[in-house]
Write a protein that holds these residues in place. Structure first.
Motif, PDB file in Angstrom:
ATOM      1  N   GLN A 193      32.576  39.032  35.269  1.00  0.00           N
ATOM      2  CA  GLN A 193      33.900  38.973  35.321  1.00  0.00           C
ATOM      3  C   GLN A 193      34.557  37.534  34.956  1.00  0.00           C
ATOM      4  OE1 GLN A 193      35.119  41.447  38.889  1.00  0.00           O
ATOM      5  NE2 GLN A 193      33.032  41.315  39.289  1.00  0.00           N
ATOM      6  N   GLY A 194      33.771  36.780  35.123  1.00  0.00           N
ATOM      7  CA  GLY A 194      34.150  35.273  34.610  1.00  0.00           C
ATOM      8  C   GLY A 194      34.398  34.998  33.186  1.00  0.00           C
ATOM      9  N   LEU A 195      33.746  35.930  32.347  1.00  0.00           N
ATOM     10  CA  LEU A 195      33.743  35.728  30.934  1.00  0.00           C
ATOM     11  C   LEU A 195      34.481  36.690  30.090  1.00  0.00           C
ATOM     12  CD1 LEU A 195      30.068  34.760  30.376  1.00  0.00           C
ATOM     13  CD2 LEU A 195      32.081  33.200  30.760  1.00  0.00           C
ATOM     14  N   THR A 196      35.038  37.922  30.867  1.00  0.00           N
ATOM     15  CA  THR A 196      35.732  39.042  30.278  1.00  0.00           C
ATOM     16  C   THR A 196      36.631  39.525  31.236  1.00  0.00           C
ATOM     17  OG1 THR A 196      35.659  40.931  28.861  1.00  0.00           O
ATOM     18  CG2 THR A 196      33.921  40.744  30.750  1.00  0.00           C
ATOM     19  N   VAL A 197      37.503  40.471  30.679  1.00  0.00           N
ATOM     20  CA  VAL A 197      38.601  40.854  31.635  1.00  0.00           C
ATOM     21  C   VAL A 197      38.691  42.549  31.544  1.00  0.00           C
ATOM     22  CG1 VAL A 197      41.094  41.455  32.344  1.00  0.00           C
ATOM     23  CG2 VAL A 197      40.010  39.054  31.582  1.00  0.00           C
ATOM     24  N   ASP A 198      38.520  43.310  32.404  1.00  0.00           N
ATOM     25  CA  ASP A 198      38.459  44.746  32.409  1.00  0.00           C
ATOM     26  C   ASP A 198      39.936  45.303  31.608  1.00  0.00           C
ATOM     27  OD1 ASP A 198      35.759  44.963  33.008  1.00  0.00           O
ATOM     28  OD2 ASP A 198      36.409  45.218  35.226  1.00  0.00           O
ATOM     29  N   GLU A 199      39.555  46.514  31.303  1.00  0.00           N
ATOM     30  CA  GLU A 199      40.900  46.921  30.429  1.00  0.00           C
ATOM     31  C   GLU A 199      42.097  47.158  31.759  1.00  0.00           C
ATOM     32  OE1 GLU A 199      43.661  47.731  27.724  1.00  0.00           O
ATOM     33  OE2 GLU A 199      41.549  47.340  27.284  1.00  0.00           O
ATOM     34  N   GLU A 200      41.525  47.732  32.842  1.00  0.00           N
ATOM     35  CA  GLU A 200      42.589  48.164  33.874  1.00  0.00           C
ATOM     36  C   GLU A 200      43.282  46.776  34.439  1.00  0.00           C
ATOM     37  OE1 GLU A 200      38.498  48.538  35.587  1.00  0.00           O
ATOM     38  OE2 GLU A 200      39.563  49.171  33.777  1.00  0.00           O
TER      39      GLU A 200
END
Length: 602
Positions: A378-385
Motif C-alpha cells: 500500500q506504500g507503493l501503489t494505490v487501489d482503484e477504490e
C-alpha cells in the motif's frame, strides 16, 4: 573545453587514431594577447559543431587528413536520440563529469542551467561513477534509463500526484488500510460505539509490537465512526513521548476540549485549577458548556499513545481520574491505551488498576511473507477504490494508462531477487511495516519524469539512509574512558554475578575492584613508577558517567519508575539493564590496553 586536435577522443582506441604533424606559427604565438587566447569554457557551455570550426581557425596545418574526415570526427551526437543537431532552444548539453552529450528536449531541460551541470547518472550516489565505466557503457546505460519514459498523456502530472500520495503513506501522513486484524477491529469498534451511541464509560488496552498497526486500528475506527455519527463525540490524543508529566497532559486535554467545546481558556496557570475544571467539565459538562437540562453531553474518546510511559508519572493521578470517571459513568468517555508492553497493567498502582475495566485487544504481526507484502504494497501503489479519496483525478487523460504502467512496474520489482531479499530481511527480523516503508522514502523522492524507474533497495554505494541504526553500539565511540569503564564493569556483572540487573553501587564496586587489581599488576611489573598506575575516580565523577550512560539509553530501567534519579541515593537504589553485551564493546569502541583486558579476562 572546445574540441581541438589534441583533445583525446573517447570513442576510438589509440591504434585507430590518425597520426598528425602539427606546425605552429611562432610569430602568432608571441603576439597573442590574453584577450585573444581562447577563453575557458564555462560550466554551462553547450558544445556545438561550430566550436570545432572555431578551434580550427588556429594556425594548424594538418597532414594526411582531409577537411571532410576532420569535420566528421568532431561531430557530437545526442546519447538518447543519436542526432547531431544543436540549435536553440534545443541545444546539446554536456555533463561536466562524464562528458555525456544530450539534447535539452531529450533530457527534459527547459533551459541551460547556470554553473556546473551533472547528469542524473552522475548525480546519483548509488550509481557507479563515470570513471569506473567506459564512455560507451556510461552513455548507453543513461540512454536506456531515460528511454523508459512511457508515451502517456500528462505523464509528469500523474507521476507527481502518485509520488505525493505514496510519500505521504510511507511517512505516515496518510493512513494505510488495516489488513488481517478483523477480530481486533470488531472488538475495539464495539467499545467505541457503545460510548458514542449509548453513552457508556469504557476503558481498553490495545497491545502489540511496534509497527503492527495499533494507531492505524484506532484511527480507522474513529474515521468510520465520524462518518456515521459526525459531531457527536470529541477525540483527545495524548502521547507519552510528548506529554512527559501530568501537568503537560492536563494542559493539552484542556486545550483540545476547550477548543472543541468552546470553553474559555482562563485557568491555564494553576495545576490544581486545571484538574478541578477538567473533572467538572468531564463529570458535569452542562454546567460549563451551558447546555439545556436533559441534553446528553457529547462523548469523549481518549487515545493515549505510549500508555506505559504515563504509568511512570508520579502517583498516576491523571490515569486514576480518567479511569474513575469511566468506571463511575460520570460522563460518557472511553480511555484507550496503546502500548507495546504486555505487562503494562502490572505497572499500575492498586487504586488505578481497580478502576480499569481489564479489556484487552492484542494485535499480531503478519504471520507470512505474502501477508506482510500485502500490507507494505500500500506504500507503493494505490487501489482503484481509493483514487478519489486520495485526491487523484480519474477523469484526467492518461489516468488508467499510467496506473496500469505503474502497477506493472511494482509487480516486476516484486519479482526481482534484490527486492525479494530486501523484503525478506525486514519480515524475518522485525516484521515492521513502518520500517519497510521508511526504506522506500528516498527512492520515491528521487523519481522524476526523466528517471521514472523505482529502485528498491538502492544500488550499492554511499547513499543516504533514513533507517535507524540496528543498535546503540555507534554511541560507544563518543564515550570517555570513565564512561567505558563503568559500562564494562556493569556488563561484566551479567557474567560474573549471573544477574541481568545492576545498580550504580554494584557497578562502582566492580570498577574499583578492577582498578585495584590493575594497580597491583602495574606495581609488580615496575610500571607504577613509570606512570603505569591508572587513576581511580571517585563516586561523584563515576555517578556523572553513570547518568550519561542512562541518558544515552545504554542502561535501561529494569522496573517501572522512569529514568529520573535524585542524587547518588537514587543511583544506588535503582536497578538497570545493560543494553550492550560485553563482547560487543571492543569491536564498537577503541579501547586502551586496560579496558580491552577487562573485556577479555573474566
Amino acid at each position: 573545453m572546445p574540441k581541438g586536435i589534441l583533445t583525446p577522443r573517447k570513442g576510438k582506441p589509440d591504434g585507430d587514431r590518425l597520426r598528425r604533424s602539427v606546425v605552429f606559427d611562432d610569430d602568432r604565438v608571441d603576439e597573442e594577447t590574453p584577450d585573444e587566447r581562447p577563453a575557458e569554457t564555462p560550466s554551462r557551455s553547450t558544445r556545438k559543431r561550430s566550436q570545432a570550426d572555431e578551434a580550427s581557425k588556429t594556425e594548424v596545418q594538418e597532414i594526411d587528413e582531409g577537411p571532410e574526415s576532420d569535420q566528421e570526427e568532431y561531430d557530437e551526437v545526442c546519447a538518447i536520440c543519436s542526432k547531431p543537431d544543436s540549435a536553440p532552444p534545443n541545444e546539446i548539453v554536456f555533463c561536466d563529469n562524464c562528458d555525456m552529450a544530450v539534447h535539452q528536449e531529450c533530457y527534459g531541460l527547459a533551459e541551460i542551467p547556470e554553473g556546473d551541470w551533472i547528469c542524473h547518472n552522475c548525480s546519483q550516489d548509488d550509481v557507479p561513477s563515470a570513471n569506473s565505466l567506459g564512455p560507451r557503457q556510461t552513455h548507453s546505460s543513461v540512454a536506456a534509463r531515460d528511454v523508459q519514459r512511457p508515451d502517456i498523456p500528462n505523464f509528469e502530472q500523474h507521476l507527481r500526484s502518485a509520488q505525493r500520495v505514496l510519500l505521504d503513506r510511507c511517512t505516515g501522513r496518510r493512513r494505510i488500510k488495516l489488513r488481517g486484524q478483523d477480530e481486533a477491529y470488531d472488538k475495539a469498534y464495539q467499545l467505541i460505539e457503545q460510548t458514542v451511541v449509548a453513552g457508556e464509560g469504557n476503558s481498553m488496552m490495545v497491545i502489540g509490537a511496534r509497527g503492527c498497526g495499533k494507531t492505524t486500528l484506532i484511527e480507522s475506527i474513529i474515521a468510520d465512526m465520524s462518518r456515521l455519527h459526525e459531531g457527536q463525540f470529541h477525540v483527545v490524543r495524548l502521547s507519552g513521548f510528548i506529554h512527559t508529566d501530568d501537568k503537560l497532559a492536563l494542559r493539552e486535554i484542556w486545550r483540545q476540549l476547550g477548543k472543541e467545546m468552546e470553553v474559555e481558556d482562563e485557568l491555564t496557570t494553576n495545576y490544581a485549577d486545571i484538574m478541578a475544571s477538567l473533572l467538572a467539565l468531564l463529570s458535569h459538562p452542562s454546567e460549563i458548556a451551558e447546555t439545556q437540562d436533559g441534553v446528553t453531553s457529547r462523548s469523549i474518546i481518549f487515545v493515549i499513545d505510549e500508555f506505559d510511559l504515563f504509568a511512570t508519572h508520579a502517583r498516576q493521578t491523571l490515569l486514576y481520574n480518567l479511569f474513575d470517571i469511566a468506571q463511575a459513568r460520570k460522563a460518557p468517555i472511553a480511555v484507550l491505551g496503546l502500548t507495546t508492553r504486555i505487562d503494562v497493567v502490572e505497572s499500575l498502582e492498586k487504586r488505578v488498576k481497580s478502576r480499569f475495566s481489564h479489556r484487552y485487544v492484542h494485535l499480531s504481526l503478519p504471520k507470512s511473507l505474502p501477508a506482510y507484502w500485502d500490507i507494505c504494497k500500500q506504500g507503493l501503489t494505490v487501489d482503484e477504490e481509493d483514487m478519489v479519496l486520495e485526491g487523484l483525478n480519474p477523469l484526467l487523460e492518461g489516468h488508467s494508462a499510467f496506473w496500469a504502467w505503474w502497477n506493472g512496474k511494482i509487480e516486476a520489482l516484486y519479482k526481482t531477487q534484490e527486492f525479494a531479499d530486501h523484503l525478506e530481511s525486514h519480515f524475518y527480523t522485525t516484521k515492521s511495516v513502518s520500517a519497510f516503508l521508511t526504506t522506500c522514502i528516498m527512492p520515491l523522492a528521487a523519481l522524476s519524469a526523466t528517471a521514472p524507474s523505482l529502485q528498491i533497495p538502492p544500488a550499492a554505494g554511499p547513499a543516504v539512509s533514513l533507517e535507524p541504526p540496528d543498535s546503540k553500539l555507534h554511541l560507544l565511540g563518543s564515550l570517555s574512558d570513565l564512561d567505558l569503564a563503568m559500562l564494562i564493569a556493569a556488563a561484566r556483572l551479567d557474567i560474573v554475578a549471573h544477574t541481568d540487573t545492576v545498580n550504580f553501587a554494584m557497578a562502582y564496586d566492580e570498577y574499583t575492584s578492577l582498578m585495584g587489581r590493575q594497580r597491583v599488576q602495574s606495581a609488580s611489573s615496575g610500571m607504577l613508577a613509570l606512570g603505569g598506575g591508572a587513576r581511580v575516580w571517585g563516586r561523584g565523577a563515576a555517578g556523572i558517567a553513570w547518568e550519561r550512560l542512562v541518558a544515552l539509553g545504554l542502561l535501561v530501567p529494569a522496573a517501572p519508575g522512569g529514568r529520573g534519579t535524585a542524587g547518588l541515593g537514587g543511583l544506588d537504589a535503582k536497578m538497570w539493564k545493560v543494553d550492550v553485551a560485553l563482547e560487543e564493546i571492543p569491536a564498537a569502541a577503541k579501547l586502551n590496553a586496560v579496558l580491552a583486558r577487562w573485556c577479555r579476562e573474566i
